[in-house]
Structure formats: C-alpha cells, structure tokens
Scaffold this motif. Structure first.
Motif, PDB file in Angstrom:
ATOM      1  N   ASP B  35     -16.712   0.713 -50.936  1.00 40.43           N
ATOM      2  CA  ASP B  35     -17.161   1.933 -50.270  1.00 40.43           C
ATOM      3  C   ASP B  35     -17.216   3.031 -51.322  1.00 40.43           C
ATOM      4  O   ASP B  35     -16.201   3.364 -51.926  1.00 40.43           O
ATOM      5  N   HIS B  36     -18.383   3.573 -51.581  1.00 40.10           N
ATOM      6  CA  HIS B  36     -18.567   4.607 -52.585  1.00 40.10           C
ATOM      7  C   HIS B  36     -17.951   4.224 -53.930  1.00 40.10           C
ATOM      8  O   HIS B  36     -17.213   5.000 -54.542  1.00 40.10           O
ATOM      9  N   GLY B  37     -18.207   3.033 -54.362  1.00 34.40           N
ATOM     10  CA  GLY B  37     -17.765   2.634 -55.693  1.00 34.40           C
ATOM     11  C   GLY B  37     -16.299   2.309 -55.824  1.00 34.40           C
ATOM     12  O   GLY B  37     -15.788   2.190 -56.933  1.00 34.40           O
ATOM     13  N   ARG B  38     -15.565   2.237 -54.717  1.00 33.42           N
ATOM     14  CA  ARG B  38     -14.163   1.780 -54.828  1.00 33.42           C
ATOM     15  C   ARG B  38     -13.939   0.780 -53.707  1.00 33.42           C
ATOM     16  O   ARG B  38     -14.737   0.695 -52.786  1.00 33.42           O
ATOM     17  N   MET B  39     -12.838   0.060 -53.794  1.00 36.10           N
ATOM     18  CA  MET B  39     -12.531  -0.928 -52.770  1.00 36.10           C
ATOM     19  C   MET B  39     -11.549  -0.302 -51.785  1.00 36.10           C
ATOM     20  O   MET B  39     -10.477   0.171 -52.170  1.00 36.10           O
ATOM     21  N   LEU B  40     -11.906  -0.281 -50.521  1.00 34.23           N
ATOM     22  CA  LEU B  40     -11.029   0.269 -49.491  1.00 34.23           C
ATOM     23  C   LEU B  40     -10.475  -0.867 -48.631  1.00 34.23           C
ATOM     24  O   LEU B  40     -11.183  -1.819 -48.304  1.00 34.23           O
ATOM     25  N   VAL B  41      -9.214  -0.711 -48.238  1.00 35.98           N
ATOM     26  CA  VAL B  41      -8.564  -1.744 -47.425  1.00 35.98           C
ATOM     27  C   VAL B  41      -9.084  -1.629 -45.995  1.00 35.98           C
ATOM     28  O   VAL B  41      -9.122  -0.552 -45.404  1.00 35.98           O
ATOM     29  N   THR B  42      -9.533  -2.768 -45.457  1.00 36.37           N
ATOM     30  CA  THR B  42     -10.070  -2.749 -44.095  1.00 36.37           C
ATOM     31  C   THR B  42      -9.182  -3.497 -43.107  1.00 36.37           C
ATOM     32  O   THR B  42      -9.275  -3.272 -41.906  1.00 36.37           O
ATOM     33  N   ALA B  43      -8.353  -4.412 -43.593  1.00 39.07           N
ATOM     34  CA  ALA B  43      -7.431  -5.111 -42.694  1.00 39.07           C
ATOM     35  C   ALA B  43      -6.189  -5.470 -43.477  1.00 39.07           C
ATOM     36  O   ALA B  43      -6.270  -5.844 -44.651  1.00 39.07           O
ATOM     37  N   VAL B  44      -5.019  -5.307 -42.841  1.00 38.57           N
ATOM     38  CA  VAL B  44      -3.740  -5.499 -43.530  1.00 38.57           C
ATOM     39  C   VAL B  44      -2.945  -6.581 -42.810  1.00 38.57           C
ATOM     40  O   VAL B  44      -2.818  -6.538 -41.582  1.00 38.57           O
ATOM     41  N   SER B  45      -2.379  -7.514 -43.560  1.00 37.93           N
ATOM     42  CA  SER B  45      -1.584  -8.565 -42.922  1.00 37.93           C
ATOM     43  C   SER B  45      -0.188  -8.033 -42.598  1.00 37.93           C
ATOM     44  O   SER B  45       0.237  -6.999 -43.124  1.00 37.93           O
ATOM     45  N   GLU B  46       0.536  -8.780 -41.737  1.00 32.46           N
ATOM     46  CA  GLU B  46       1.869  -8.380 -41.294  1.00 32.46           C
ATOM     47  C   GLU B  46       2.791  -8.165 -42.504  1.00 32.46           C
ATOM     48  O   GLU B  46       3.542  -7.186 -42.584  1.00 32.46           O
ATOM     49  N   GLN B  47       2.707  -9.103 -43.455  1.00 33.51           N
ATOM     50  CA  GLN B  47       3.559  -9.035 -44.654  1.00 33.51           C
ATOM     51  C   GLN B  47       3.290  -7.785 -45.469  1.00 33.51           C
ATOM     52  O   GLN B  47       4.214  -7.097 -45.912  1.00 33.51           O
ATOM     53  N   ALA B  48       1.985  -7.486 -45.600  1.00 35.44           N
ATOM     54  CA  ALA B  48       1.617  -6.328 -46.415  1.00 35.44           C
ATOM     55  C   ALA B  48       2.031  -5.031 -45.742  1.00 35.44           C
ATOM     56  O   ALA B  48       2.360  -4.048 -46.417  1.00 35.44           O
ATOM     57  N   LEU B  49       2.010  -5.027 -44.405  1.00 40.46           N
ATOM     58  CA  LEU B  49       2.407  -3.819 -43.660  1.00 40.46           C
ATOM     59  C   LEU B  49       3.844  -3.423 -44.013  1.00 40.46           C
ATOM     60  O   LEU B  49       4.171  -2.241 -44.120  1.00 40.46           O
TER      61      LEU B  49
END
Lengths: 242, 396
Positions: B35-49
C-alpha cells in the motif's frame, strides 16, 4: 338451362375453394378500396389470406410498392390489428407510412441481417393469427419457399405481401397474385402549381383464376382512386407540357 | 417475523492459512499487502497478537516487535472468495445466504423457518459453530430479528447470542456505537461527544441525530432496530420454481432431450397455472456425466404458463446443447415469474392488435431464434411508439 348454369357456378366455386380461395365470412367481405382492380380477382374480391408478390427491380419501384402496400395495410389494419414488416434491408421510414393512413405504431418492424432468418420469421409470422398482414422484403424466393409460405397462410388466414428484388433469377412461385407497381408523375388539379397526388402504374402480371391487367391509381383523400385513361397523362406528355 | 443469523469469522485468513499449513500453529505470522510503497499488515494470527502486532501496522515495524514473524502475501479478493465458498457450504442451513458486505468478514443468513429443523435456535447455533470449528474456523454467531442487530451482537455482544423476538433494542443498549456499522467519521464524532454506548443516544430525537450525524447514521440505526429495511443480496438467488429430472441412462439424442423438456415443462406449468403465475425467464441446466453442465435460457415478452409455447421456445435452443457422452440430469429453473392475466374466452374472433397473445408469442420465438446467432449480428426489433418516437421493444 337454369339448372346447368347453377351447376357450372357451383363447380366454379368448388374449383376456387380447391385453389385456396376461401369465401370470407359475411362481415369481412369489405372491399379494400381498389375499385376496378378488385374485379380482376376471382369473385370480384381482393383475396385475403393469400400471398401477394410484388416485383421491384429498382429503388423507385420498391418505393412505389411500399406506398401502395401501405395503402392496402391501412384497410387491412383498420380494426386495430397489428402487422409485421420483416426485412433484411429495410428502406422504408416508418413515420412516412402515416401519409398512407397506416399506423406505424401498430406495425412491428423486424430487421435481421441474414436472409435465412428473415424467411424463418416470415413463415412464423404468417402462421400467427393475431396479425392482419405480413410484409416481407426478400431478395430471392424459390418455389419451395413460396410453397411453405402458402401453406402457412392457408391455416392462419394472414395476408402476406412479399417484395422481391431479384431481377435475374425470377423464379416462378405459387403466389396468388404477382404485381408490379411503377411510379408515374403526379398531376395537379386544373393546372395548379405544386405536386399532385402520388400516382402509380399498377400492373397485375399474374392472378390465379383471374384477369391480369394494368391500371393507373392514385392516392387521393386517404383512399385509392383510379385514374381513367382519358385523363391519364403519359410521361412523354408530361415532359412536353413541363 | 424474520430471523437473521450473522456469522463473524474473527480470523478468517489466518484460520484458512492454518488449515492449509498446520505447521504454522506455533509460529506468529501476519498477512501483508502493498500500500503506497510499503507493506501493511492486513491480518494477524493469534500468536502474533500476543506480541502486540496490530492490523494496519507496517510489516517492517511488526517484524521489529516480533522476532521470527512470518510475513505472508495477501491477495486482494481472497477473503471474499473464501467467504463465498463458506457461504455456499452454509446453504445447507438456509437457502438465503449472503456475504456481509460491510467488513467482508462474515456471512448473513436469513433463517426464518429453518432453525426448528435442528431442534431450536440454540441447537442450530451450536451445530453451525461446532461444524465450523471442526473444520478449523473460529466463528462468533448471533441470532436476531434484523441483520443489523445480529451483526452487532455477533461482533460486540457479551451476554447471549440469541436475541428473542423484538428485543433487539434492549440488546443494543449496552453495545458501543461501532456495533451499528458506521463510517469512521461518524464514530469519531460520537466518541468526541462521549457517546460510548448506544443507550446514550438511542432515545434522542431523530431530527437532532440527523442534523449531527447525517442520514446514513439514522439508516444504520433503523436497520439494526428493524424500522428500516435492509436489502441483502443472496449468494444464490432463491429460485421460486424449479424442477429436476434424473435420467436412468445418459441421454444423447434430440428426441430424448425434447421428451425431458416436455416432462419438466408439464410439471412446472401446472404449478404455475395453479398460482396464476407465468414464466418470464427460464433456464434449463443439463448436467452431463463428465461433470460439465450445459445451459440454455429462454425469455418471454409476456408471462406465460402454456407448456406448448414454452416448449417451442426451448425447441429453438436444443441444438445449442452439446450432450457429449450423455446427460444424466435436467434441472429447469424458472428465474422470473409474473402474474398472468387470465383472458376471457372470446365468442367471436377479434383482432386486438399488438397485445394479442399470438403476436407476443411470435415475438418470443423471433427473439429466441435471432438471439441464438452471435452477438455480432445487429438485429433490432423496433416498435414504433405512439407520437412517432421509436421505442425499443427488444434488442439483441
């Protein structure tokens, strides 16, 4: 003697019936306003529920035929009935049919690209009892095709007008009447300036069990009127006088 | 009274990834999209939360917070595709299933008259949740009288997932305004004014609310309360009339196809006639033994339930059906129906003109025949309207 004449009349009626001329029900035996042309047909009645064929070899002929047919349609459609106009190369401008008293809003114009489709639609339309008449513009019509159309109208009683454009391979068909309508110069009344009523030279080249002939007709005051030979002015006279 | 279910998949993409790659269970991972030249997080796993990674974060930042984070590429439209698949699976629970179009993370089912088949709404909910869980999807569900209330309770509800009949107003009171599916601008305004719960503004005069928050706000509130209607487009249109015919042996010949169509039409036309309806558009699906399906459609200019006429229309299309090795099942769906005007039998012949039944049937057949040809054929069927203007009757 009397009995003999009756017998002959009866036989003539039978022959007409076998040839596909159905006696119209009493309420329908109205004339189409063609005057003395109707006398050329068997029984002195313009036949409905049959195929009429019109030969057009040049654009002005087809324009004349369109006008003449529009005049006939105005009578055939006078009970609010609908009509179909099928063509693969339609030139007629619908609104202009108003000039001949035919309501274009009750005519279904079907323009298709392929001649084969057009003929299929013509046959289906001729089978449709709810239509008063079917006008078809085709370039060729073979004997077999015309026979199919005739079989269709015999069942439904729809009047078919086939306009043909093929000057070369003029095959015979089993149409009841073959017409040729050619335009004539109009004549103004008492030398008034301007244009007179549209005028045609109507030729009945072939009528089944009838008398072919040639007439001069014009569309005057919303109906056909025959122009008597003495007041007829040939194209040559017209040029001279003009 | 209508009843709606909202199923919310909290971790749709992550659940799906875990089903595909169970080895990721112990590893924190996120989905990211450019998104606009950078990577944005769109979904997060339980572990990452657990590491504090959030949606909308930059992937680089997330990696810094959480060492060993796996970043997966997210494709646009993937969630929608998944939801569609899940929705089609859910058709076993209700014929009316739609994808929740607000956040694209859930399904909406209209379950009027369905729940009792599973022994009540509680059992119905339990059945769906446990089935989804056994597949690997965590879902939160709620049942209410309106789709809006079901959505609110499934996303923000804390007490009970089943809202009794016409009790959606009480259920909404303690929920935050986010539960009403509002725009971010409106939410910010509400927060600024200190409206942290729906009960703090639900009893305000409507004119005041409209002036401050706009029509959209009132529409959403009305949809949740059931005072405004909500249009939901189902995944599969519920076909009002349908009939199927199984064949003992695969069918390949024209005669056999004609017989099949005739039989289907006889049954359906009897049904239609009973209800005073007529076909406007219909589709014949032919399922072949090699798994492929052939489809032909017909349409009419005026509603008709005459089997003879409809058969003639299908007859023109039979040559388009390629039976291949054989057809094993025919399904005739009637997509659009209309009321049929019942004509009085005429004693004498009249010429009613363009509305005559035979003329309309002729036009149906012409439309069916000519539309068969390729679209490059320019073909117009024109009806010259009254007052001289040209109206288009049919265009193919």
């Amino acid at each position: 003697m009397e009995a003999k004449r009756e017998l002959i009349e009866k036989l003539q009626q039978d022959i007409l019936l076998w040839q596909g001329f159905k006696a119209l029900p009493s309420g329908h035996s109205k004339s189409v306003g063609l005057g003395s042309i109707e006398k050329a047909f068997p029984g002195g009645v313009f036949p409905r529920g049959v195929i009429h064929e019109f030969l057009n070899f040049s654009p002005e002929h087809s324009a004349a035929s369109d006008g003449f047919i529009a005049g006939l349609l105005s009578v055939l459609m006078n009970e609010g009935a609908a009509c179909a106009w099928i063509s693969s190369c339609r030139k007629v401008y619908p609104a202009s049919l108003k000039a001949f008293n035919a309501d274009p809003e009750r005519i279904i114009f079907m323009d298709v690209e392929l001649e084969k489709d057009a003929l299929w639609i013509v046959e289906e339309a001729l089978k449709t009892e709810g239509l008063a008449a079917v006008v078809a513009e085709v370039s060729t019509l073979s004997l077999v095709e015309s026979r199919r159309l005739q079989l269709a109208v015999e069942k439904s009683g729809v009047t078919g007008f086939i306009l043909r454009r093929d000057a070369k391979g003029l095959s015979s068909t089993i149409a009841t009447a073959r017409w040729r309508i050619t335009p004539l110069p109009s004549e103004t009344e008492d030398g008034l300036p301007g244009l007179g009523f549209p005028r045609w030279n109507v030729e009945l080249l072939k009528v089944r069990s009838g008398m072919p002939g040639s007439w001069t007709m014009e569309w005057a005051a919303d109906q056909f009127a025959e122009v008597k030979p003495q007041q007829k002015m040939t194209a040559i006279d017209y040029r001279r006088s003009g | 009274m209508k009843r709606y279910v909202c199923i919310w998949f909290r971790q749709l993409l992550c659940d799906w990834q875990l089903i595909r790659r169970p080895e990721l269970k112990e590893i924190p991972f996120v989905f990211a999209a450019p998104d606009h030249g950078r990577m944005l997080v769109t979904a997060v796993s339980e572990q990452a939360l657990n590491f504090g990674v959030e949606m909308g974060m930059r992937a680089a930042d997330a990696k810094a917070i959480c060492p060993g984070l796996e970043v997966l590429d997210d494709k646009a439209g993937r969630a929608e595709k998944l939801l569609k698949g899940l929705g089609e699976w859910c058709i076993r629970y209700s014929p009316f299933v739609a994808v929740d179009s607000f956040l694209m993370d859930g399904l909406i089912l209209e379950i009027s008259g369905c729940a009792h088949l599973w022994g009540g709404e509680r059992e119905y909910l339990k059945e769906i949740v446990s089935k989804l869980k056994s597949k690997g999807y965590t879902a939160r569900m709620a049942i209410a009288d309106t789709a809006g209330a079901a959505w609110a309770v499934s996303h923000y509800g804390k007490i009970t997932p089943i809202i009794p009949n016409s009790a959606q107003a009480e259920a909404l009171l303690s929920l935050p305004p986010e539960a009403l599916r509002l725009e971010e601008v409106t939410l910010a305004k509400l927060r600024k004014l200190g409206f942290y719960q729906i009960k703090s503004f639900i009893n305000m005069p409507r004119s005041v609310l409209r002036r401050r928050f706009g029509d959209d706000f009132l529409l959403r509130l009305g949809q949740a309360l059931g005072t405004e209607t909500e249009l939901i487009t189902p995944l599969q249109q519920v076909v009002p009339f349908t009939e199927r015919l199984f064949c003992m042996e695969p069918i390949r010949t024209r005669t056999a196809i004609e017989l099949a169509i005739q039989r289907l039409l006889d049954i359906l036309c009897a049904q239609l006639a009973k209800e005073g309806k007529g076909l406007r558009s219909g589709t014949l699906n032919c399922f072949r033994i090699d798994g492929k399906a052939q489809q032909v459609s017909i349409g009419t200019n005026a509603a008709s339930h005459s089997a003879g006429h409809l058969f003639k229309l299908f007859e023109l299309k039979i040559e388009q059906i390629r039976p291949g090795l054989g057809i094993e099942m025919f399904v005739l769906d009637i997509g659009k129906v209309d009321d049929v005007a019942i004509d009085q039998e005429a004693l004498w012949e009249s010429r009613p003109g363009l509305n005559d039944k035979s003329v309309i049937r002729l036009l149906d057949r012409v439309a069916g025949k000519v539309a068969q040809r390729s679209s490059s054929v320019i073909c117009l069927l024109r009806l010259i309207g009254r007052k001289g203007q040209q109206g288009l009757l049919a265009l193919f």
